[in-house]
Motif scaffolding. Structure first.
Motif, PDB file in Angstrom:
ATOM      1  N   HIS A 131      21.331  40.361 -30.710  1.00 49.57           N
ATOM      2  CA  HIS A 131      20.210  41.320 -30.735  1.00 49.57           C
ATOM      3  C   HIS A 131      20.626  42.652 -30.122  1.00 49.57           C
ATOM      4  CE1 HIS A 131      19.739  39.488 -26.740  1.00 49.57           C
ATOM      5  NE2 HIS A 131      18.971  40.492 -26.386  1.00 49.57           N
ATOM      6  N   HIS A 149      19.534  44.528 -27.504  1.00 53.71           N
ATOM      7  CA  HIS A 149      19.490  44.965 -26.107  1.00 53.71           C
ATOM      8  C   HIS A 149      20.880  45.424 -25.682  1.00 53.71           C
ATOM      9  CE1 HIS A 149      15.554  42.850 -24.798  1.00 53.71           C
ATOM     10  NE2 HIS A 149      15.380  44.152 -24.798  1.00 53.71           N
ATOM     11  N   ASP A 200      22.539  45.151 -23.017  1.00 59.38           N
ATOM     12  CA  ASP A 200      23.404  44.201 -22.320  1.00 59.38           C
ATOM     13  C   ASP A 200      24.017  43.171 -23.289  1.00 59.38           C
ATOM     14  OD1 ASP A 200      20.755  43.075 -22.471  1.00 59.38           O
ATOM     15  OD2 ASP A 200      21.357  41.537 -21.046  1.00 59.38           O
ATOM     16  N   ASP A 245      19.445  35.631 -26.443  1.00 62.06           N
ATOM     17  CA  ASP A 245      18.271  35.540 -25.570  1.00 62.06           C
ATOM     18  C   ASP A 245      17.157  34.860 -26.349  1.00 62.06           C
ATOM     19  OD1 ASP A 245      19.749  36.863 -23.736  1.00 62.06           O
ATOM     20  OD2 ASP A 245      18.571  38.706 -23.719  1.00 62.06           O
ATOM     21  N   HIS A 259      11.539  36.723 -22.536  1.00 63.86           N
ATOM     22  CA  HIS A 259      12.429  35.558 -22.420  1.00 63.86           C
ATOM     23  C   HIS A 259      11.614  34.281 -22.261  1.00 63.86           C
ATOM     24  CE1 HIS A 259      16.394  37.470 -21.726  1.00 63.86           C
ATOM     25  NE2 HIS A 259      15.661  38.477 -21.305  1.00 63.86           N
TER      26      HIS A 259
HETATM   27 ZN   LIG Z   1      17.702  40.597 -24.621  1.00 61.21          ZN
END
Ligand SMILES: [Zn+2]
Length: 445
Positions: free
Chosen positions: A59, A61, A63, A168, A388
């Motif tokens: 995905h 994000h 990080d 995630d 999450h």
């Molecule tokens: Zn994420």
């Protein structure tokens, strides 16, 4: 095959798993570290990017995708496999990162806009649930991870094994994205553990707390500051605010979304309304824009914080970054943290070592953009808006993986305490072998 971990290993950020088969080397995610030693950790790859054949991106994000342009800058030439929404959102996120690097005076940029464009040229989008051979020995299939728009779980078929990378995992309570898809079986599982030790409060209790904060701020004529991630959290909070207003549960109060990146991503969300979860999809189908209401202002121009702060009366400000580590929220924190009639509501996970984490832990004085600021405003944290899965949701998701049950579960993407707590729970409840890996070890599966 060999597995090694180059980030998000007994910590949350910097997701990057290297898989080496007889014939192929690939990465699952190549994210940026976002803690206090960030620059040093982001600067060096512990493998040679030229050796990597392709990247699977779960995905958008930062990080998880934040170091992909650096891979290309250092000689990687392969494809990045991802979904179409991830492709569009990751491009926006990475271009924003390249811009942020240019503003940093202490360090030279990790990469430039041209490296981002080189990377996005190699973004290869795939649909959920369609199989694809990506090298002579690796076949993949993407499943919806329900975490942010476009997020996926990778099923990887290689050397006779089925390996699952959760990326995630989403929170079932999220109203816009769908729930994480069930995976029927796996030989080896890699699962995240951000909230591996805790349970979220219910989404309903989060809504109550958000409404209460708004009503208090309106009563005090104050400012409610909500630091938000540009991706998912901004869209969800706007969705919730609109539904409070429609139901008459909060008074009409000006709301500012002061984040050009969040605005851009909101536009991408609108264009994928077909893949929203039921409630949000139905509203959009009826012609309602779930990301717009009277009183909401999208702030596109820079340096508007003084102007917005000067507007009389109560107001709600949503601005990035979600962990207060940069972005436009800083200007508002400096202006409004010192006044007890204001409130700061932290609605995202706050990584250790960030300003947001210090505020969440009750710091009385903080430093924002090199300026000392006294904290007199009320500060509270809400975890129920998390994108999450919490411990129970992770356990339930893993428990559905039955045919076959995974022989080994690698627990990643969580602070040590969370990873170890999840390990214990999975052993106890599901009787599966678990490993909370170390970054300096190579594992054979
Ligand atoms: Zn994420």
């Amino acid at each position: 095959m060999k597995i090694s971990f180059h980030g998000a290993c007994r910590e949350v950020t910097g997701s990057c798993i290297l898989v080496e088969t007889e014939k192929t080397k690939f990465l699952v995610d190549c994210g940026m570290f976002q803690d206090d030693e960030t620059y040093f950790k982001n600067e060096i790859f512990s493998f040679d990017p030229c050796d990597i054949d392709f990247v699977l991106l779960t995905h958008s994000h930062i990080d998880h995708c934040g170091r992909i342009p650096k891979l290309y800058k250092e000689g990687f030439t392969g494809n990045v496999y991802l979904t179409e929404p991830t492709k569009q959102i990751a491009e926006a996120m990475l271009l924003d990162s390249a811009k942020v690097f240019l503003k940093e005076k202490e360090h030279s940029p990790l990469y430039f806009e041209k490296d981002v464009l080189e990377a996005t040229n190699h973004f290869f989008s795939l649909k959920y649930n369609k199989e694809k051979m990506v090298s002579s020995d690796v076949k993949i299939k993407l499943k919806d991870a329900g975490h942010v728009l476009g997020s996926c779980v990778f099923e990887v078929f290689v050397e006779g094994k089925k390996i699952i990378f959760s990326g995630d995992l989403g929170n079932n309570a999220s109203p816009i994205v769908k729930n994480p898809e069930i995976i029927d079986g796996a030989d080896v599982l890699f699962v995240e553990s951000t909230y591996g030790a805790t349970s979220h409060d219910s989404r309903e209790s989060g809504r109550q707390a958000l409404k209460q904060a708004i009503n208090e701020v309106v009563k005090n004529n104050g400012v409610l500051m909500i630091p938000v991630f540009a991706l998912e959290r901004s869209q969800e909070i706007i969705f919730e605010l609109k539904s409070f207003l429609v139901k008459g549960q909060i008074p009409s109060v000006p709301v500012f979304l002061d984040s050009p990146l969040a605005i851009k991503i909101t536009d991408i969300y609108r264009s994928f309304a077909n893949s929203f979860d039921e409630q949000a999809f139905e509203l959009m189908k009826r012609g309602e824009d779930i990301f717009d209401f009277r009183g909401l202002k999208y702030v596109r121009k820079p340096n508007q914080s003084k102007k917005i702060s000067a507007i009389k009366g109560a107001k709600i400000i949503l601005a990035g970054s979600g962990m207060c580590t940069g972005g436009r929220i800083g200007g508002y924190l400096k202006k409004h943290l010192g006044n007890s009639k204001n409130k700061l509501l932290l609605v995202s996970f706050q990584v250790e070592g960030t300003l947001g984490r210090s505020l969440a832990e009750g710091a009385k004085t903080v430093v924002v953009d090199n300026q000392k600021v006294k904290v007199r405003a009320g500060v509270s944290s809400l975890h129920s808006f998390s994108s999450h899965a919490d411990q129970e949701q992770i356990i339930n998701w893993v428990s559905e993986i039955k045919k076959p049950k995974p022989k080994t579960v690698f627990i990643v993407h969580g602070e040590e305490e969370s990873g170890l707590a999840l390990e214990q729970k999975i052993k106890e409840k599901l009787n599966l072998d678990c490993i909370v890996p170390f970054s300096d070890k190579v594992y054979e599966i």
